[in-house]
Design an enzyme around this catalytic site. Structure first.
Site, short mmCIF file in Angstrom:
data_model
loop_
_atom_site.label_atom_id
_atom_site.label_comp_id
_atom_site.label_asym_id
_atom_site.label_seq_id
_atom_site.Cartn_x
_atom_site.Cartn_y
_atom_site.Cartn_z
N ASP A 313 0.84 -1.20 0.00
CA ASP A 313 0.00 0.00 0.00
C ASP A 313 0.88 1.24 0.00
O ASP A 313 1.88 1.30 0.72
CB ASP A 313 -0.90 0.02 1.24
CG ASP A 313 -2.17 -0.77 1.02
OD1 ASP A 313 -2.57 -0.91 -0.14
OD2 ASP A 313 -2.75 -1.25 2.01
N LYS A 386 -19.33 15.60 -0.55
CA LYS A 386 -20.17 16.01 -1.67
C LYS A 386 -19.61 17.24 -2.37
O LYS A 386 -19.46 17.28 -3.61
CB LYS A 386 -21.59 16.29 -1.17
CG LYS A 386 -22.58 16.58 -2.29
CD LYS A 386 -23.99 16.77 -1.73
CE LYS A 386 -24.97 17.05 -2.86
NZ LYS A 386 -26.34 17.25 -2.35
#
EC number: 7.2.2.6
Length: 688
Positions: A313, A386
């Site tokens: 990772d 958002k």
């Protein structure tokens, strides 16, 4: 608390190992090691021959038979001691873990909605699926997943780390372990296993070796050692018959005794590696435990030694994981100081590492200090997934910072313009591996904050060393391909997988395995479980979900993604140690052959005197010297078996050449010198 052994031995461990050495003389235990079982039988036979010699049934002089018998028993005991001392290290760790595991009262509830209605039950009565509530100051009675609430948890009993960690419902930080303690707040936990199946139970069983099975490589090596022993057994048995025949043909007395041939068999058999083989495997498991990694099987450790693909990772392994503001880049003629001021104002309420780094950079570069806007009717705009931007409304100004796409949408909706210059700089930063944050004031772009995910110091050199060993490194990241390529180039990895998905990781592992590669990876989330289950070496983080831990064949108690590199080194060290000591043991046979065969048969075949290159004093002194060396070399090699051969980041060919030189050539030379020295000493002392 989990203890880490810094020294190979301590007095308590040695006393327990000495006691266990005699307990292991049980024939059932000895049968588990066929090579040493032959030595065990030879010890019994020489003891019987000594008793017979006291009653006039002489195979050789009683004192000689007694010396050989004692030395053979010591050989068996030394082998038992090597295994017991390796097991003792695991038992010490298990004792520390067992002290943390105790039966406690648990607060069982029917549902989250009725969490006030608690029934007290013993932790041994908890079953999979039960709901329990654990409050501050209480010990978590069983493994499970947090289904309600969040709490600070002390996991030092498992990991040895004193710093508490956050455990909360949802996400990848929901798993809790029985035996750990809640420090603050409270959580509702859904029990994930039945009594005796907990993570702590598995740890205790593994470090004690109770569930340790021989690996395929160990079994293959043991078959080789047993085959060699059988060959030497047949050869030794035929030598007695042949010496009888030769003595009759030559008209001389046969001086070859059963005691001498038993000593010859023990010396020629690969007893050194036979005695240490089990200890090497147990010690490898112990070294992994000391690194705070729990392996579910010895096979996983061996696979780590053979791994040639590492899937790592990016965040936390290759990079520091917290992006830092490194530069302010004005666009469209904006003033850089105005950009820095606006960037800092928009970040004053941002408590993320990125937000704090922006405040610090503005202060360091332009002396702009943080301001208290609480009394200025400032309105801070929080970041949301958002809108993907944050900011502040202050003194009639609207300041926003966020991703290029979100700021572009924001200013164009209000009639502003997102210039080509800004687009180019955003793309340039992404190509370099950075993250661009665009800053706008009153619907006009001022410039870009260059956030850089810092590559860890020294990782490029580490990956270079791994490359020399034939290990390919692949960076896994959710970044876009441009950013991923830039970081991969800076870190020096061989390849990368950008915009990684669980399916993408799984398919990549399968593709490599089809080509004959062994793959290692780390993971902590439920979405990592399929790839972890497929990987040959799968290291799950202790902070991860239950699904990830069940899918992996190792669990890192420290939850450190960089641990994978250390695990591979431990696996390679285990294989190197086993190979080196096998080479040394078999090479020893050459010297022991020249030590025993010529003096033993020189009476029947005087021509063999030419092979007595060590010029040993007599057949008895030659045999005694070889048997003494054969016994005590086991003791001298125990520290190496437990600590392991020193690991070097070089190619497999260089490692092979070095080990053949050190342990192959050394295994031939060392016995010549030692046996000659022992022969001189026992002759001076008049033992024979």
């Amino acid at each position: 608390m989990k203890e880490k052994e810094n020294s190979l031995f301590n007095s308590k461990m040695i006393k327990r190992a000495m006691k266990d050495s005699f307990i292991k003389l049980n024939p059932k235990i000895q049968l588990q090691n066929p090579v040493m079982f032959i030595v065990y039988i030879a010890s019994i036979l020489t003891t019987v021959l000594y008793v017979f010699s006291l009653f006039g049934i002489k195979d050789n002089s009683p004192s000689f038979i007694l010396f050989i018998s004692i030395l053979l028993w010591f050989t068996v005991l030394f082998a038992n001691f090597a295994e017991a001392i390796a097991e003792g290290r695991g038992k010490a760790q298990a004792d520390a873990l067992r002290s943390a595991k105790k039966d406690i009262l648990a607060n069982r509830i029917e549902s989250i909605e009725t969490k006030e209605k608690v029934s007290k039950v013993n932790s041994t009565e908890l079953r999979k699926g039960d709901l329990i509530i654990v409050k501050a100051g209480e010990q978590i009675p069983a493994d499970g997943d947090v289904v309600y609430g969040a709490a600070s948890v002390d996991e030092s009993a498992i990991t040895g780390e004193s710093a508490p960690v956050i455990r909360e419902s949802g996400g990848d930080r929901s798993a809790v372990t029985g035996g750990t303690q809640v420090i603050s707040d409270y959580i509702v936990v859904k029990v994930s296993n039945n009594p005796g199946e907990s993570f702590m139970d598995k740890m205790i069983a593994m470090v004690e070796g109770a569930s340790r099975k021989k690996t395929p490589n160990e079994i293959a090596l043991q078959i080789l050692l047993v085959s060699l022993t059988i060959i030497f057994l047949v050869v030794t048995a035929s030598l007695y018959a042949y010496s009888e025949f030769a003595s009759n043909q030559n008209g001389v007395i046969n001086s070859t005794s059963v005691t001498s041939l038993l000593a010859l068999l023990v010396c020629l058999a690969p007893t050194t590696i036979g005695a240490l083989l089990s200890a090497i495997g147990i010690a490898g498991m112990s070294r992994l435990n000391q690194a705070n990694v729990l392996a579910m099987s010895g096979r996983a450790i061996e696979a780590a030694g053979d791994v040639d693909i590492l899937m790592l990772d990016k965040t936390g392994t290759i990079t520091l994981g917290n992006r830092q503001a490194s530069e302010f880049l004005p666009v469209d003629g904006a003033n850089i100081e105005e950009l820095a001021d606006a960037a800092q104002l928009s970040s004053l309420a941002d408590e993320t590492p990125e937000g704090r780094s922006i405040v610090i950079l503005a202060k360091e570069q332009f002396g702009i200090r943080g301001r208290d806007l609480s009394s200025s009717n400032a309105k801070f705009i929080e970041f949301t997934a958002k809108t993907r931007m944050s900011g502040v409304d202050f003194n009639g100004d609207e300041i926003r910072k966020g991703s290029a796409e979100s700021i572009k949408k924001y200013i164009t909706e209000h009639g502003g313009d997102f210039s080509d210059e800004c687009e180019k700089k955003v793309e340039e930063i992404a190509r370099k591996g950075g993250t661009p944050l665009v800053v706008a004031k009153n619907y006009k772009v001022l410039g870009i904050i260059y956030l850089k995910d810092i590559v860890k110091r020294g990782v490029k050199e580490k990956f270079s060393d791994l490359r020399k060993m034939g290990i390919k490194t692949i960076m896994i990241t959710g970044d876009n391909p441009l950013t991923a390529a830039a970081i991969a180039a800076e870190a020096g990895v061989d390849d990368f997988l950008a915009e990684a998905t669980p399916e993408g990781k799984l398919n990549m592992i399968k593709d490599f395995q089809k080509k004959g590669h062994l793959v290692a990876m780390t993971g902590d989330g439920t979405n990592d479980a399929p790839a972890l289950a497929q990987a040959d070496v799968a290291v799950a983080m202790n902070t991860g979900t239950q699904a990830a831990k069940e899918a992996g064949n190792m669990v890192d108690l420290d939850s450190s993604p960089t641990k994978l590199i250390e695990i591979v080194k431990i696996g390679k060290q285990l294989l190197m140690t086993r190979g080196a000591l096998t080479t040394f043991s078999i090479a020893n046979d050459i010297a022991k052959y020249f030590a025993i065969i010529p003096p033993l048969f020189i009476g029947l075949f005087p021509e063999l005197s030419r092979l007595n290159i060590m010029n040993l004093q007599s057949p008895e002194s030659a045999i005694l010297s070889a048997v003494i060396y054969n016994a005590f070399i086991i003791i001298f090699l125990i520290p190496l078996a437990l600590k392991g051969v020193k690991y070097r980041e070089v190619s497999a060919n260089k490692l092979l050449s070095r080990n053949l030189f050190v342990y192959g050539l050394g295994g031939i030379i060392a016995p010549f010198i030692a046996i000659k020295g022992i022969d001189i000493l026992i002759t001076m002392l008049g033992i024979v």
